[in-house]
Motif scaffolding. Structure first.
Motif, PDB file in Angstrom:
ATOM      1  N   ASP A  60       0.812  -1.222   0.000  1.00 30.32           N
ATOM      2  CA  ASP A  60       0.000   0.000   0.000  1.00 30.32           C
ATOM      3  C   ASP A  60       0.840   1.265   0.000  1.00 30.32           C
ATOM      4  O   ASP A  60       0.426   2.293  -0.502  1.00 30.32           O
ATOM      5  N   ASP A  61       2.047   1.149   0.597  1.00 31.03           N
ATOM      6  CA  ASP A  61       2.837   2.367   0.750  1.00 31.03           C
ATOM      7  C   ASP A  61       3.828   2.590  -0.398  1.00 31.03           C
ATOM      8  O   ASP A  61       4.658   3.489  -0.319  1.00 31.03           O
ATOM      9  N   PHE A  62       3.748   1.800  -1.463  1.00 31.18           N
ATOM     10  CA  PHE A  62       4.755   1.960  -2.513  1.00 31.18           C
ATOM     11  C   PHE A  62       4.707   3.353  -3.162  1.00 31.18           C
ATOM     12  O   PHE A  62       5.748   3.951  -3.444  1.00 31.18           O
ATOM     13  N   GLY A  63       3.508   3.871  -3.363  1.00 28.13           N
ATOM     14  CA  GLY A  63       3.383   5.226  -3.905  1.00 28.13           C
ATOM     15  C   GLY A  63       4.101   6.242  -3.031  1.00 28.13           C
ATOM     16  O   GLY A  63       4.821   7.115  -3.521  1.00 28.13           O
ATOM     17  N   ALA A  64       3.957   6.075  -1.721  1.00 25.85           N
ATOM     18  CA  ALA A  64       4.606   6.983  -0.767  1.00 25.85           C
ATOM     19  C   ALA A  64       6.124   6.835  -0.805  1.00 25.85           C
ATOM     20  O   ALA A  64       6.861   7.825  -0.696  1.00 25.85           O
ATOM     21  N   VAL A  65       6.592   5.594  -0.972  1.00 27.85           N
ATOM     22  CA  VAL A  65       8.038   5.337  -1.057  1.00 27.85           C
ATOM     23  C   VAL A  65       8.634   6.070  -2.261  1.00 27.85           C
ATOM     24  O   VAL A  65       9.686   6.712  -2.167  1.00 27.85           O
ATOM     25  N   VAL A  66       7.935   6.003  -3.381  1.00 28.71           N
ATOM     26  CA  VAL A  66       8.410   6.657  -4.601  1.00 28.71           C
ATOM     27  C   VAL A  66       8.386   8.181  -4.438  1.00 28.71           C
ATOM     28  O   VAL A  66       9.334   8.876  -4.797  1.00 28.71           O
ATOM     29  N   LYS A  67       7.317   8.659  -3.863  1.00 29.86           N
ATOM     30  CA  LYS A  67       7.181  10.093  -3.612  1.00 29.86           C
ATOM     31  C   LYS A  67       8.340  10.610  -2.757  1.00 29.86           C
ATOM     32  O   LYS A  67       8.942  11.642  -3.044  1.00 29.86           O
ATOM     33  N   ARG A  68       8.675   9.839  -1.722  1.00 31.07           N
ATOM     34  CA  ARG A  68       9.761  10.217  -0.821  1.00 31.07           C
ATOM     35  C   ARG A  68      11.098  10.212  -1.558  1.00 31.07           C
ATOM     36  O   ARG A  68      11.904  11.138  -1.393  1.00 31.07           O
ATOM     37  N   ALA A  69      11.333   9.197  -2.363  1.00 34.34           N
ATOM     38  CA  ALA A  69      12.597   9.125  -3.117  1.00 34.34           C
ATOM     39  C   ALA A  69      12.734  10.338  -4.036  1.00 34.34           C
ATOM     40  O   ALA A  69      13.823  10.895  -4.202  1.00 34.34           O
ATOM     41  N   LEU A  70      11.624  10.763  -4.624  1.00 34.48           N
ATOM     42  CA  LEU A  70      11.646  11.930  -5.509  1.00 34.48           C
ATOM     43  C   LEU A  70      11.900  13.215  -4.730  1.00 34.48           C
ATOM     44  O   LEU A  70      12.714  14.043  -5.132  1.00 34.48           O
ATOM     45  N   SER A  71      11.210  13.377  -3.613  1.00 33.99           N
ATOM     46  CA  SER A  71      11.372  14.640  -2.883  1.00 33.99           C
ATOM     47  C   SER A  71      12.730  14.718  -2.194  1.00 33.99           C
ATOM     48  O   SER A  71      13.346  15.775  -2.156  1.00 33.99           O
ATOM     49  N   THR A  72      13.235  13.590  -1.696  1.00 32.86           N
ATOM     50  CA  THR A  72      14.560  13.592  -1.065  1.00 32.86           C
ATOM     51  C   THR A  72      15.653  13.946  -2.062  1.00 32.86           C
ATOM     52  O   THR A  72      16.581  14.696  -1.753  1.00 32.86           O
ATOM     53  N   SER A  73      15.541  13.417  -3.280  1.00 31.82           N
ATOM     54  CA  SER A  73      16.591  13.642  -4.272  1.00 31.82           C
ATOM     55  C   SER A  73      16.373  14.920  -5.070  1.00 31.82           C
ATOM     56  O   SER A  73      17.314  15.504  -5.584  1.00 31.82           O
ATOM     57  N   GLY A  74      15.123  15.328  -5.184  1.00 32.44           N
ATOM     58  CA  GLY A  74      14.806  16.473  -6.027  1.00 32.44           C
ATOM     59  C   GLY A  74      14.693  16.111  -7.504  1.00 32.44           C
ATOM     60  O   GLY A  74      14.654  16.985  -8.365  1.00 32.44           O
ATOM     61  N   LEU A  75      14.641  14.828  -7.800  1.00 32.00           N
ATOM     62  CA  LEU A  75      14.524  14.387  -9.193  1.00 32.00           C
ATOM     63  C   LEU A  75      13.113  14.675  -9.719  1.00 32.00           C
ATOM     64  O   LEU A  75      12.124  14.476  -9.023  1.00 32.00           O
ATOM     65  N   ALA A  76      13.048  15.136 -10.972  1.00 28.49           N
ATOM     66  CA  ALA A  76      11.738  15.377 -11.594  1.00 28.49           C
ATOM     67  C   ALA A  76      11.050  14.032 -11.852  1.00 28.49           C
ATOM     68  O   ALA A  76      11.690  13.091 -12.304  1.00 28.49           O
ATOM     69  N   PRO A  77       9.759  13.936 -11.575  1.00 34.43           N
ATOM     70  CA  PRO A  77       9.044  12.657 -11.736  1.00 34.43           C
ATOM     71  C   PRO A  77       9.186  12.031 -13.122  1.00 34.43           C
ATOM     72  O   PRO A  77       9.326  10.818 -13.240  1.00 34.43           O
ATOM     73  N   ASN A  78       9.189  12.869 -14.168  1.00 34.30           N
ATOM     74  CA  ASN A  78       9.296  12.268 -15.508  1.00 34.30           C
ATOM     75  C   ASN A  78      10.707  11.769 -15.824  1.00 34.30           C
ATOM     76  O   ASN A  78      10.945  11.176 -16.865  1.00 34.30           O
ATOM     77  N   GLN A  79      11.648  12.004 -14.905  1.00 29.60           N
ATOM     78  CA  GLN A  79      12.988  11.436 -15.072  1.00 29.60           C
ATOM     79  C   GLN A  79      13.131  10.101 -14.347  1.00 29.60           C
ATOM     80  O   GLN A  79      14.209   9.519 -14.308  1.00 29.60           O
ATOM     81  N   LEU A  80      12.034   9.666 -13.758  1.00 26.17           N
ATOM     82  CA  LEU A  80      12.057   8.344 -13.121  1.00 26.17           C
ATOM     83  C   LEU A  80      11.164   7.391 -13.901  1.00 26.17           C
ATOM     84  O   LEU A  80       9.985   7.657 -14.108  1.00 26.17           O
ATOM     85  N   TRP A  81      11.777   6.302 -14.365  1.00 29.27           N
ATOM     86  CA  TRP A  81      11.004   5.234 -15.006  1.00 29.27           C
ATOM     87  C   TRP A  81      10.981   4.066 -14.023  1.00 29.27           C
ATOM     88  O   TRP A  81      11.981   3.785 -13.366  1.00 29.27           O
ATOM     89  N   LEU A  82       9.840   3.421 -13.939  1.00 32.00           N
ATOM     90  CA  LEU A  82       9.752   2.231 -13.105  1.00 32.00           C
ATOM     91  C   LEU A  82       9.474   1.031 -13.995  1.00 32.00           C
ATOM     92  O   LEU A  82       8.529   1.047 -14.787  1.00 32.00           O
ATOM     93  N   GLU A  83      10.306   0.014 -13.879  1.00 32.85           N
ATOM     94  CA  GLU A  83      10.150  -1.197 -14.693  1.00 32.85           C
ATOM     95  C   GLU A  83       9.406  -2.253 -13.899  1.00 32.85           C
ATOM     96  O   GLU A  83       9.887  -2.745 -12.887  1.00 32.85           O
ATOM     97  N   LEU A  84       8.217  -2.567 -14.380  1.00 29.73           N
ATOM     98  CA  LEU A  84       7.402  -3.583 -13.720  1.00 29.73           C
ATOM     99  C   LEU A  84       7.427  -4.841 -14.569  1.00 29.73           C
ATOM    100  O   LEU A  84       7.350  -4.762 -15.790  1.00 29.73           O
TER     101      LEU A  84
END
Ligand code: C2E
Ligand code: MG
Ligand code: MG
Ligand code: MG
Length: 290
Positions: free
Chosen positions: A123-147
């Motif tokens: 359930d918290d995976f969205g939050a984990v990703v959000k945190r990784a983005l805000s901690t690093s300052g990376l723009a969301p469209n620069q993150l690809w997730l491979e499922l």
């Protein structure tokens, strides 16, 4: 005598099994403290634009620097991590390292991170990703997730909300190892992903197999019709590269360009292109600096 022989064989088997159980247990115990001890590293392999000869992204690949054992490959520990409930910790570590490293890359280059189904259904995976983005300052469209297709499968049921959360965040979603899972077409129908990564088992023999060539070409066309980007995995030869370009496959990845390396800034060998095109000197190496 026959009985003795039978028994001896049985014991040999037993020892072998015993050894495997011991090694497995040993790995499991060591893996439990690997994150805390800083032994999980992230290596990177560039994803190349086959037409423009540029690097568009780099894939983050986990490595375990195990004392006295050297560098352990994901094939030897990811499945165990999934089974014993350590994948969330390892996955978050790689995600954090990858986002941070990507902020240092020039030209808005993206980083592509593998996500295991077990991470994705939480359930918290969205939050984990959000945190990784805000901690690093990376723009969301620069993150690809491979499922993988099995993760996408879960998204049909329990992880639908997570899937939507990731969509809303603006990260790009890819299906990894496309074609190797069950009901690939169902996934494409149900899920709004951005990118397909054609599994390397389909790419491997395209030079010799008309059948494999037809499959890859079919996937490229399908992706095109669906307005999805497509990446061919495991390109090792200039012959494969040429065929893929002829088919209109835009992106690729493989040892021909670069093996995974410990630094995120890509060093890509474009000799493969040059050997098969008319222009330019034959031993040029393009370096994209961070
Ligand atoms: P993948 O995501 O499909 O990654 C591609 C694998 O193919 C990588 O192996 C890469 O080193 C290898 N490869 C790339 N180009 C070539 C080539 O031209 N020829 C050949 N023979 N191989 C090539 P690696 O790093 O051993 O990773 C194996 C798998 O482990 C990955 O497959 C992925 O499913 C999984 N994995 C790696 N890192 C992570 C992670 O952080 N989290 C999760 N959940 N899984 C990971
Ligand atoms: Mg991958
Ligand atoms: Mg793959
Ligand atoms: Mg694979």
């Amino acid at each position: 005598l026959a009985k003795d022989r039978g028994r001896a064989r049985y014991e040999v088997f037993d020892d072998d099994l015993r050894g495997r159980i011991d090694r497995r247990l040993d790995t499991e115990i060591a893996l439990r403290s690997a994150v805390d001890l800083g032994q999980i590293e992230t290596w990177y392999q560039p994803i190349v634009d086959l037409r423009e000869r540029t690097v568009v992204a780099t894939e983050a690949l986990a490595r375990w620097r195990r004392p006295e054992r050297g560098l352990v490959m994901p094939g030897e520990f990811i499945a165990i991590a999934e089974e014993v409930g350590l994948i969330k910790e390892i996955g978050s570590t790689v995600l954090g390292q990858a986002c941070l490293a990507a902020t240092a890359l020039e030209g808005g280059m993206a980083v592509s991170v593998n996500v295991s189904p077990r991470q994705f259904v939480r359930d918290d995976f969205g939050a984990v990703v959000k945190r990784a983005l805000s901690t690093s300052g990376l723009a969301p469209n620069q993150l690809w997730l491979e499922l993988t297709e099995s993760a996408v499968m879960d998204a049909i049921g329990s992880a639908a909300r997570t899937f939507q959360e990731l969509r809303d965040l603006g990260v790009r979603l890819a299906i990894d190892d496309f074609g190797t899972g069950y009901s690939s077409f169902t996934h494409l129908r149900e899920f709004d992903v951005d990118l397909l990564k054609i599994d390397m088992t389909f790419v491997r023999d395209i030079e010799n197999s008309a059948r494999d060539r037809a499959i890859v070409e079919g996937v490229v066309r399908l992706a095109d019709s669906l307005k999805l980007e497509v990446v061919a995995e495991g390109i090792e030869t200039t012959g494969q590269l040429e065929l893929l370009r002829e088919m209109g496959c835009r992106y690729g990845q493989g040892y021909l360009f670069s093996k995974p390396a410990p630094q995120a800034a890509p060093v890509v060998h474009f000799e493969g292109f040059l050997a098969s095109s008319t222009a330019i000197s034959s031993r040029e190496t393009a370096v994209v600096r961070a």
